[in-house]
Design an enzyme around this catalytic site. Structure first.
Site, mmCIF file in Angstrom:
data_model
loop_
_atom_site.group_PDB
_atom_site.id
_atom_site.type_symbol
_atom_site.label_atom_id
_atom_site.label_comp_id
_atom_site.label_asym_id
_atom_site.label_seq_id
_atom_site.Cartn_x
_atom_site.Cartn_y
_atom_site.Cartn_z
ATOM 1 N NE ARG A 53 78.777 -80.360 10.038
ATOM 2 C CZ ARG A 53 78.002 -79.680 10.856
ATOM 3 N NH1 ARG A 53 78.341 -79.881 12.052
ATOM 4 N NH2 ARG A 53 77.187 -78.897 10.447
ATOM 5 N N GLY A 87 70.083 -79.292 18.558
ATOM 6 C CA GLY A 87 69.680 -78.939 17.357
ATOM 7 C C GLY A 87 70.373 -79.306 16.045
ATOM 8 N NE ARG A 107 67.286 -74.652 19.258
ATOM 9 C CZ ARG A 107 68.698 -74.888 19.023
ATOM 10 N NH1 ARG A 107 69.278 -75.655 19.749
ATOM 11 N NH2 ARG A 107 69.163 -74.149 18.439
ATOM 12 C CD GLN A 138 71.822 -76.559 14.215
ATOM 13 O OE1 GLN A 138 70.749 -76.092 14.217
ATOM 14 N NE2 GLN A 138 72.549 -76.723 15.369
ATOM 15 C CG ASP A 151 77.444 -72.143 19.150
ATOM 16 O OD1 ASP A 151 76.214 -71.839 18.858
ATOM 17 O OD2 ASP A 151 77.931 -73.311 18.485
#
Ligand code: S3P
Length: 451
Positions: free
Chosen positions: A37, A105, A133, A181, A327
């Site tokens: 970001r 991703g 994905r 996301q 995660d």
């Protein structure tokens, strides 16, 4: 791509209670989510942004290279420092070829939102794992915003966005899954929309997009589980100090929890409330975790985390912690294997669409090492070995080129009775390039070999 394996060996051949002890005082690399970001917002800001603590891993570098390709001057990274000469919200130039997002991703999904508003055609591709994905979760809301966006059959990359000169349509979107996301993709497209774009999330997910938009001077409205931005604003350059990644620290938190006598301090780790599922779950399992020197840097809470080894017990994992530890489950499954009693995870079907199917791949690896593990549609049930004198077997496991699977089985070697061969560990460099060195510094016995 070069292919490597780890041989992860038990640490000492002495008394079982001595084996697997890890000790040290270390700083793991910068937060991956915040690193992505910082580049995105620095590139679109007006003025020059300085970033420190940037993660020099392949995923964050994929984002950095994408913005360079679109005409943004970026110096570094050098020792975690990056200088970004922002081009403003409409200053990017069309890339001459497809943008390669590698394994990331976060890059492809966040950029799909940001690039939807740029007025040029763009195609994004990825490696073998990323190419499998799901992208419909971002293309569905983008289509509602009048973005002309296409995927391969089955909703996977390549992802192609067609130029539009009109402002995007502002929408409200109820997220069908707890995903930072997807939330970020819609909010970032919302910066280019003709009014207020809002999302409502079914459970709290990491909020680094919201925090960093505010740090770059862009207002984000917060109302319970709803977040909104009004399109047409500007980002002002900012200086960002990125804390260490709690998702990387997690490997050492679990490692230090496994065996009595272990004692590790992890410095300057981000403890954003939307990321502390690993602390909550390990504490529920009986781990001894102390937070020291708590402070706030650049809008993000940070602390030193000390973990001392002891006995872990199996638990039913609280579903509210699932998005907050999304995660960290591969390595938490190693903690569950070492604990006494049963650990049950539910409500975690998202793990099946990460860099690998993390439920199946971890279950296969644990079973190969003699652990009783049963995958379910949305989680797993693991029977812990219970106590320090029981060991998992040595053997061979497949990482499916998933960085977090590789590092998790390296942690398992601390409680193994024979070496574990972990196949396909090249992608460890996506999030944690110096993992092997730091792990060996604190007492692991890892070796990288050609596959
Ligand atoms: C991320 C969000 C999470 C996480 C990923 C990074 C982000 O993905 O698994 O590693 O930076 O926004 P989902 O949004 O798919 O849960």
């Amino acid at each position: 791509m070069s292919q490597y394996n780890f041989i992860a060996k038990p640490t000492i051949d002495g008394a079982p209670a001595e084996q697997g002890i890890v000790r040290g005082d270390i700083r793991v690399p910068g937060d991956k989510s915040i690193s992505h970001r910082s580049i995105m917002f620095g590139a679109l800001a007006e003025g020059t942004s300085h970033v420190s603590g940037f993660l020099e891993g392949q995923d964050a570098l994929a984002t950095l290279n994408a913005f360079r390709t679109m005409g943004v001057a970026i110096e570094g990274p050098q020792d975690g420092k990056v200088t970004i000469h922002g081009v403003g919200m409409h200053g990017l130039t069309a890339p001459s070829a497809a943008l390669d997002m590698g394994n990331s991703g976060t890059s492809i999904r966040l950029l799909s939102g940001l690039l939807a508003g740029q007025g040029f055609d763009v195609e994004m591709i990825g490696d073998e794992s990323l190419s499998k994905r799901p992208m419909k979760r971002v293309t569905d809301p983008l289509a509602l915003m009048n973005v002309d966006v296409d995927t391969a059959e089955g909703g996977t990359p390549p992802l192609k966005i067609k130029a539009s000169t009109a402002a995007l349509k502002a929408i409200h979107y109820d997220l069908p899954m707890a995903s930072a996301q997807v939330k970020s993709c819609v909010l970032l497209a919302g910066l280019y929309a003709d009014g207020k774009t809002s999302i409502t999330e079914p459970a709290p997910t990491r909020d680094h997009t919201e925090r960093m938009l505010e740090a770059f001077g862009y207002a984000v409205e917060v109302d319970g589980p709803t977040r909104a931005v009004v399109g047409g604003g500007k980002l002002q350059a900012a200086d960002i100090d990125i804390p260490s990644d709690i998702s990387s620290a997690a490997f050492f938190m679990v490692a230090a929890s496994l065996v009595k006598g272990s004692d590790i301090t992890l410095r300057h780790v981000g403890i954003n409330p939307t990321r502390i599922g690993i602390i909550n779950i390990l504490r529920d399992m009986g781990a001894n975790i102390t937070l020291l020197n708590e402070s706030k840097i650049g809008g993000e809470p940070v602390a030193d985390i000390r973990v001392q080894g002891g006995e872990l017990k199996g638990i039913k994992i609280n579903e509210k912690d699932v998005p907050l530890a999304i995660d960290e489950f591969p390595v938490l499954f190693i903690a569950a294997a070492a604990a006494s009693g049963e650990t049950v995870l539910t409500g975690a079907e998202e793990l099946r669409v990460k860099e690998s199917d993390r439920i199946q791949v971890m279950a296969d690896g644990l079973i190969a090492l003699g652990v009783d593990a049963h995958p379910t549609a949305d989680g797993i049930v693991i029977q812990g070995l219970g106590g320090t004198d029981k060991r998992i077997a040595g053997g061979e496991v497949e990482s499916h080129h998933d960085h977090r699977i590789s590092m998790s089985f390296a942690v398992a070697s601390l409680i193994a009775e024979a070496p574990i061969l972990i196949k396909g560990v090249d992608n460890v460099a996506t999030s944690f390039p110096n993992f092997l060195t730091l792990a060996n510094d604190v007492g692991f016995n890892l070796e990288m070999i050609d596959a």
